[in-house]
Design a protein around this motif. Structure first.
Motif, mmCIF file in Angstrom:
data_model
loop_
_atom_site.group_PDB
_atom_site.id
_atom_site.type_symbol
_atom_site.label_atom_id
_atom_site.label_comp_id
_atom_site.label_asym_id
_atom_site.label_seq_id
_atom_site.Cartn_x
_atom_site.Cartn_y
_atom_site.Cartn_z
ATOM 1 N N TYR A 26 19.226 -127.636 -8.884
ATOM 2 C CA TYR A 26 19.988 -126.478 -9.166
ATOM 3 C C TYR A 26 21.234 -127.042 -10.112
ATOM 4 C CZ TYR A 26 17.342 -124.129 -5.345
ATOM 5 O OH TYR A 26 16.139 -123.464 -4.747
ATOM 6 N N VAL A 27 21.516 -125.996 -11.008
ATOM 7 C CA VAL A 27 22.560 -126.446 -12.103
ATOM 8 C C VAL A 27 23.251 -124.921 -12.265
ATOM 9 C CG1 VAL A 27 21.403 -128.216 -12.996
ATOM 10 C CG2 VAL A 27 20.975 -126.083 -13.904
ATOM 11 N N THR A 28 24.462 -125.162 -12.885
ATOM 12 C CA THR A 28 25.145 -123.836 -13.328
ATOM 13 C C THR A 28 25.003 -123.736 -14.843
ATOM 14 O OG1 THR A 28 27.059 -125.379 -13.920
ATOM 15 C CG2 THR A 28 27.042 -124.155 -11.550
ATOM 16 N N SER A 29 24.341 -124.469 -15.696
ATOM 17 C CA SER A 29 23.940 -124.403 -17.066
ATOM 18 C C SER A 29 22.924 -125.128 -17.294
ATOM 19 C CB SER A 29 25.012 -124.966 -17.984
ATOM 20 O OG SER A 29 24.828 -125.137 -19.272
ATOM 21 N N GLN A 30 21.700 -124.231 -17.705
ATOM 22 C CA GLN A 30 20.368 -124.731 -18.091
ATOM 23 C C GLN A 30 20.558 -125.568 -19.332
ATOM 24 O OE1 GLN A 30 17.351 -124.623 -17.044
ATOM 25 N NE2 GLN A 30 17.637 -123.219 -15.006
ATOM 26 N N GLU A 31 21.382 -125.293 -20.373
ATOM 27 C CA GLU A 31 21.065 -126.001 -21.574
ATOM 28 C C GLU A 31 22.277 -127.284 -21.663
ATOM 29 O OE1 GLU A 31 19.350 -125.000 -24.285
ATOM 30 O OE2 GLU A 31 18.783 -123.603 -22.850
ATOM 31 N N ASN A 32 23.299 -127.310 -20.902
ATOM 32 C CA ASN A 32 24.202 -128.427 -21.127
ATOM 33 C C ASN A 32 24.726 -128.753 -19.621
ATOM 34 O OD1 ASN A 32 25.475 -130.613 -21.848
ATOM 35 N ND2 ASN A 32 27.402 -129.394 -22.390
ATOM 36 N N PRO A 33 23.846 -128.985 -18.558
ATOM 37 C CA PRO A 33 24.453 -129.084 -16.955
ATOM 38 C C PRO A 33 25.371 -130.253 -16.890
ATOM 39 C CG PRO A 33 22.047 -130.189 -17.478
ATOM 40 C CD PRO A 33 22.320 -129.386 -18.506
ATOM 41 N N THR A 34 26.482 -130.223 -16.417
ATOM 42 C CA THR A 34 27.522 -131.220 -16.098
ATOM 43 C C THR A 34 27.384 -131.570 -14.674
ATOM 44 O OG1 THR A 34 29.073 -129.484 -15.814
ATOM 45 C CG2 THR A 34 28.739 -130.567 -18.187
ATOM 46 N N SER A 35 27.058 -130.651 -13.833
ATOM 47 C CA SER A 35 26.873 -130.772 -12.330
ATOM 48 C C SER A 35 25.334 -130.685 -11.667
ATOM 49 C CB SER A 35 27.800 -130.321 -11.703
ATOM 50 O OG SER A 35 27.928 -128.980 -12.016
ATOM 51 N N ALA A 36 25.253 -131.061 -10.708
ATOM 52 C CA ALA A 36 23.545 -130.556 -10.046
ATOM 53 C C ALA A 36 23.674 -131.017 -8.814
ATOM 54 C CB ALA A 36 22.524 -131.549 -10.830
ATOM 55 N N MET A 37 22.674 -130.100 -8.214
ATOM 56 C CA MET A 37 22.322 -130.168 -6.637
ATOM 57 C C MET A 37 20.912 -130.286 -6.438
ATOM 58 S SD MET A 37 23.309 -127.514 -3.508
ATOM 59 C CE MET A 37 22.327 -126.167 -4.161
ATOM 60 N N ALA A 38 20.571 -131.542 -5.919
ATOM 61 C CA ALA A 38 19.216 -131.519 -5.650
ATOM 62 C C ALA A 38 18.961 -131.321 -4.236
ATOM 63 C CB ALA A 38 18.897 -133.064 -5.853
ATOM 64 N N VAL A 39 17.970 -130.506 -3.989
ATOM 65 C CA VAL A 39 17.953 -130.173 -2.529
ATOM 66 C C VAL A 39 16.561 -130.494 -2.158
ATOM 67 C CG1 VAL A 39 17.660 -128.076 -0.977
ATOM 68 C CG2 VAL A 39 19.210 -127.940 -2.820
ATOM 69 N N LEU A 40 16.058 -130.972 -1.003
ATOM 70 C CA LEU A 40 14.579 -131.142 -0.362
ATOM 71 C C LEU A 40 14.665 -131.401 1.165
ATOM 72 C CD1 LEU A 40 12.422 -134.008 -1.780
ATOM 73 C CD2 LEU A 40 12.175 -133.059 0.454
ATOM 74 N N GLY A 41 14.232 -130.232 1.715
ATOM 75 C CA GLY A 41 14.262 -130.441 3.330
ATOM 76 C C GLY A 41 15.477 -130.037 3.786
ATOM 77 N N ASP A 42 16.037 -130.850 4.701
ATOM 78 C CA ASP A 42 17.251 -130.571 5.306
ATOM 79 C C ASP A 42 18.628 -131.147 4.325
ATOM 80 O OD1 ASP A 42 16.335 -129.692 7.628
ATOM 81 O OD2 ASP A 42 15.721 -131.741 8.290
ATOM 82 N N PHE A 43 18.182 -131.514 3.453
ATOM 83 C CA PHE A 43 19.364 -132.538 2.536
ATOM 84 C C PHE A 43 19.672 -131.823 1.147
ATOM 85 C CE2 PHE A 43 17.055 -135.445 5.454
ATOM 86 C CZ PHE A 43 18.133 -136.283 5.991
ATOM 87 N N CYS A 44 20.758 -132.017 0.735
ATOM 88 C CA CYS A 44 21.171 -131.838 -0.550
ATOM 89 C C CYS A 44 22.405 -132.677 -1.193
ATOM 90 C CB CYS A 44 21.529 -130.279 -0.862
ATOM 91 S SG CYS A 44 23.117 -130.001 0.136
ATOM 92 N N PHE A 45 22.111 -133.018 -2.605
ATOM 93 C CA PHE A 45 22.842 -134.078 -2.934
ATOM 94 C C PHE A 45 23.580 -133.558 -4.304
ATOM 95 C CE2 PHE A 45 19.075 -135.853 -1.090
ATOM 96 C CZ PHE A 45 19.434 -137.095 -0.514
#
Length: 262
Positions: free
Chosen positions: A35-54
């Motif tokens: 997940y990101v706050t900007s599709q075109e120029n993301p400066t931060s991101a959250m990766a979610v899989l199962g019980d974890f997010c990074f």
């Protein structure tokens, strides 16, 4: 506006050389979501899989507060890329975020002693049986709370058969221990090991782990191991892994009256 990103190449640099296979699964579009706050120029991101997010990139409160609609668990394990993300998690959730220490094991491809692992398998007492996860066992794992995470990230057995692998121990036809793929990435898996509480400390997880590692090596898959506690570290080291480093994570409780997206 927070959204899923399908072109994961746009966020690869944010995660850098983070040696976490769950992130790799997301970046490879095999499992999980970023997940990101900007599709075109993301400066931060959250990766979610199962019980974890990074969390990676520039700390972003909207991401820390965001709860994907598909997430139904009572707890999420948040892993910050750095202290700035960690501080933001603490400020956002306060007492609902329990700071814990997890343990990364080195990802080394030539450390496993196949002969030793085969001898471990032979330690299984005769009253038990060792089997690979087939369709019946797949559904048996899902039916028990203690064993569900052995296969929980795979919606169907067909998906599991294609991407995952697992070994279990049964006694009188009853599932009592298992080692399986929690998740899958290109040419590897992340290992999940569980034993029913009344059968613990009998060496069953040791046997399951040895069998799973051997089967992964046969497929030329890497069996990655990330430890929740020092007991898990000790078991991993018995199987041939080497400790790498400690890292901080947060177990964030989502109670009945608590909204993650506060």
């Amino acid at each position: 506006m927070i959204d899923k990103i399908s072109d994961t190449q746009k966020v690869e640099a944010l995660f850098g050389n983070w040696k976490e296979t769950l992130i790799w699964s997301c970046l490879e579009n095999i499992m999980g979501t970023i997940y990101v706050t900007s599709q075109e120029n993301p400066t931060s991101a959250m990766a979610v899989l199962g019980d974890f997010c990074f969390f990676a990139g520039s700390p972003e409160k909207d991401l820390v507060q965001y709860k994907p609609e598909s997430y139904q668990k009572d707890i999420i394990i948040m892993i910050p890329q750095n202290d700035s993300w960690g501080k933001l998690i603490e400020e956002t959730y306060g007492e609902k975020a329990k700071r814990v220490t997890r343990y990364a094991m080195k990802k080394e491809y030539s450390v496993f002693d196949k002969g030793k692992l085969q001898k471990v398998i032979c330690l299984l007492p005769p009253e038990y049986s060792l089997k690979m996860v087939d369709e019946d066992i797949f559904h048996l794992c899902k039916a028990n709370d203690w064993s569900a995470d052995l296969v929980s990230q795979y919606e169907t057995f067909e998906e599991y058969k294609s991407l995952g692998i697992g070994a279990v121990v049964l006694k009188d036809g009853v599932l009592v221990s298992g080692a399986s793929s929690y998740s899958s990435y290109q040419n590897g898996i992340e290992i999940e090991i569980d034993t029913r509480e009344d059968y613990r400390r009998n060496g069953l997880a040791y046997v399951c782990g040895a069998k799973l590692i051997l089967e992964c090596l046969e497929r030329k898959w890497y069996p990655s191991w990330d430890a929740q506690n020092k007991w898990s570290v000790a078991l991993a080291e018995k199987l041939g892994y080497h400790f790498d480093y400690e890292y901080v994570a947060y177990e964030v409780a989502i109670t009945k009256n608590f909204r993650w997206d506060i």
